[in-house]
Design a protein around this motif. Sequence first.
Motif, PDB file in Angstrom:
ATOM      1  N   GLN A 273      -3.441 -62.089  -5.369  1.00 46.69           N
ATOM      2  CA  GLN A 273      -3.090 -60.831  -6.030  1.00 46.69           C
ATOM      3  C   GLN A 273      -2.301 -59.947  -5.069  1.00 46.69           C
ATOM      4  O   GLN A 273      -2.764 -59.658  -3.963  1.00 46.69           O
ATOM      5  N   LEU A 274      -1.149 -59.500  -5.531  1.00 41.33           N
ATOM      6  CA  LEU A 274      -0.284 -58.641  -4.727  1.00 41.33           C
ATOM      7  C   LEU A 274       0.172 -57.460  -5.576  1.00 41.33           C
ATOM      8  O   LEU A 274       0.760 -57.636  -6.632  1.00 41.33           O
ATOM      9  N   ASP A 275      -0.134 -56.254  -5.095  1.00 35.53           N
ATOM     10  CA  ASP A 275       0.213 -55.040  -5.840  1.00 35.53           C
ATOM     11  C   ASP A 275       1.133 -54.171  -4.992  1.00 35.53           C
ATOM     12  O   ASP A 275       0.718 -53.619  -3.969  1.00 35.53           O
ATOM     13  N   LEU A 276       2.386 -54.053  -5.425  1.00 31.50           N
ATOM     14  CA  LEU A 276       3.378 -53.214  -4.756  1.00 31.50           C
ATOM     15  C   LEU A 276       3.848 -52.098  -5.686  1.00 31.50           C
ATOM     16  O   LEU A 276       4.911 -51.508  -5.466  1.00 31.50           O
ATOM     17  N   SER A 277       3.072 -51.779  -6.675  1.00 29.79           N
ATOM     18  CA  SER A 277       3.496 -50.824  -7.698  1.00 29.79           C
ATOM     19  C   SER A 277       3.551 -49.397  -7.164  1.00 29.79           C
ATOM     20  O   SER A 277       2.901 -49.046  -6.185  1.00 29.79           O
ATOM     21  N   ASP A 278       4.363 -48.593  -7.843  1.00 20.25           N
ATOM     22  CA  ASP A 278       4.500 -47.156  -7.560  1.00 20.25           C
ATOM     23  C   ASP A 278       4.881 -46.884  -6.112  1.00 20.25           C
ATOM     24  O   ASP A 278       4.242 -46.095  -5.410  1.00 20.25           O
ATOM     25  N   ASN A 279       5.924 -47.565  -5.668  1.00 21.47           N
ATOM     26  CA  ASN A 279       6.546 -47.285  -4.389  1.00 21.47           C
ATOM     27  C   ASN A 279       8.008 -46.902  -4.636  1.00 21.47           C
ATOM     28  O   ASN A 279       8.341 -46.444  -5.738  1.00 21.47           O
ATOM     29  N   ARG A 280       8.861 -47.118  -3.643  1.00 23.81           N
ATOM     30  CA  ARG A 280      10.288 -46.780  -3.789  1.00 23.81           C
ATOM     31  C   ARG A 280      11.163 -47.967  -3.411  1.00 23.81           C
ATOM     32  O   ARG A 280      12.231 -47.810  -2.824  1.00 23.81           O
ATOM     33  N   ILE A 281      10.692 -49.144  -3.772  1.00 23.83           N
ATOM     34  CA  ILE A 281      11.385 -50.377  -3.423  1.00 23.83           C
ATOM     35  C   ILE A 281      12.626 -50.545  -4.300  1.00 23.83           C
ATOM     36  O   ILE A 281      12.537 -50.495  -5.525  1.00 23.83           O
ATOM     37  N   GLU A 282      13.765 -50.798  -3.674  1.00 17.97           N
ATOM     38  CA  GLU A 282      15.029 -50.940  -4.403  1.00 17.97           C
ATOM     39  C   GLU A 282      15.423 -52.395  -4.627  1.00 17.97           C
ATOM     40  O   GLU A 282      16.041 -52.718  -5.644  1.00 17.97           O
ATOM     41  N   THR A 283      15.061 -53.244  -3.690  1.00 14.61           N
ATOM     42  CA  THR A 283      15.395 -54.667  -3.823  1.00 14.61           C
ATOM     43  C   THR A 283      14.219 -55.533  -3.357  1.00 14.61           C
ATOM     44  O   THR A 283      13.453 -55.131  -2.478  1.00 14.61           O
ATOM     45  N   ILE A 284      14.126 -56.725  -3.940  1.00 13.85           N
ATOM     46  CA  ILE A 284      13.119 -57.697  -3.541  1.00 13.85           C
ATOM     47  C   ILE A 284      13.835 -58.904  -2.937  1.00 13.85           C
ATOM     48  O   ILE A 284      14.714 -59.489  -3.595  1.00 13.85           O
ATOM     49  N   PRO A 285      13.501 -59.307  -1.729  1.00 13.56           N
ATOM     50  CA  PRO A 285      14.142 -60.493  -1.127  1.00 13.56           C
ATOM     51  C   PRO A 285      13.897 -61.732  -1.981  1.00 13.56           C
ATOM     52  O   PRO A 285      12.810 -61.921  -2.534  1.00 13.56           O
ATOM     53  N   HIS A 286      14.904 -62.582  -2.089  1.00 12.61           N
ATOM     54  CA  HIS A 286      14.795 -63.746  -2.974  1.00 12.61           C
ATOM     55  C   HIS A 286      13.731 -64.739  -2.508  1.00 12.61           C
ATOM     56  O   HIS A 286      13.175 -65.486  -3.310  1.00 12.61           O
ATOM     57  N   ASN A 287      13.426 -64.751  -1.202  1.00 13.97           N
ATOM     58  CA  ASN A 287      12.433 -65.691  -0.676  1.00 13.97           C
ATOM     59  C   ASN A 287      11.142 -64.991  -0.267  1.00 13.97           C
ATOM     60  O   ASN A 287      10.386 -65.503   0.563  1.00 13.97           O
ATOM     61  N   LEU A 288      10.863 -63.844  -0.821  1.00 12.36           N
ATOM     62  CA  LEU A 288       9.664 -63.083  -0.469  1.00 12.36           C
ATOM     63  C   LEU A 288       8.394 -63.890  -0.724  1.00 12.36           C
ATOM     64  O   LEU A 288       7.447 -63.846   0.066  1.00 12.36           O
TER      65      LEU A 288
END
Length: 405
Positions: A273-288
């Motif tokens: 489970q990974l929760d990154l909600s309600d931040n200010r992330i603009e891009t997600i790396p393709h290999n994250l």
Amino acid sequence: MNKHSSIAYLLVVIATQAIVSKSLVIKNAPWKTGSIYPSKSRDRYALACQPVRDIITTETGKVCPRGWTGYPQCAVADERNFGKCKRIDNADFSVSYETIQLRTITCQSRRMHCMKESGVISGDIQYLYYPRNMLSHQDELAETLSYLKQLSAVNFARNDFKFLSDNTFQGNKYLFSVNFDQNNLWAVPEKLFYNNQRLMILSLVANKLDYLPTTLFFRNPYLRDVNFERNNLTLLQHELFQQNHKLITINLAKNMIREIHNRMFHENVNLQQLDLSDNRIETIPHNLLRNNVNLNDLSVSGNLLSTVPSHLFDNCPELRSVTFDRNMIATLPAKLFHKNPKLTRVDFSYNRLHIVSRHIFFDGRQVSILNKQWEDKTGILETEDETGEWNRLRSRLTKSYRKSS
């Protein structure tokens, strides 16, 4: 009454008064202030506590101390056959330290400033819960915990700690759970968990943390769940979790994170489970998520995303739920979920997507799609009934075409 009877009666009265006087002296003895003191009657230590007007709950090895409810035997026993006793208001007690064998202490006074006020600290304690007080003395905390060598879990939620000392948990090698939710922590020392190799659960929700030291978890190989929700984190070092291969849950929601390094979770192969909600992330790396083969649930709601990498989920065969609502996504890659056969739910509500095609899934018939629009308060929930859903969509498009022509 004869002479001999009168003398016997007087002797009984004198003896009774002596006993009463002695008991009163014991009741008002100075050891009520709360400490472990040498017992005068036996060559061993006894535990004495001052009267506390608030709730203190303990789990005891045998019976409840004098002055506690449930005496001489606790009414309710847990699965380990420890009694649960509740402190009586304004009652004091003295009980053999070897007899009582305290395991758990919970104090919820809502007004204590320091731990010394409780007066119920035993070296054998394994679970120490002090939520909703006014504790703030970091040095006193470190000193108290250093004495509790058997300590396994602590809960100091809703207190007023602003900082913690480097040596706070230095002597607690059995510690596996730490909770400091809703304090006012501004920072955590780099070596805070240096000696806690058994640490598994950490919760620091709703504090004021804006930075986490790179090596904070380098000596915690069994770490399983971390929760940093509702802090002020802006940047995370990609080495932060690289030594924590057993991590299952990471919650970084409701911070101010702007960027996620592409190797941030590469060593967390057991992550579910990974929760990154309600931040200010603009891009997600393709290999994250390249190495997160056990990931079940991902939430990136409430960020500033405009696109989703086409191969983001290629190595996530266990993926079941994905949440991307409240972003600015306008299009989705054609084969975004083609390698996720267990996916059952996605949420793309409140983006710029008019339609979420079922062709982007491995099996579109089993996926529940939520795609509410800003102007649509009810939204559209596509169920497993693919035929009915497509017929309804086709009918809507046909009506729109006829009106336009």
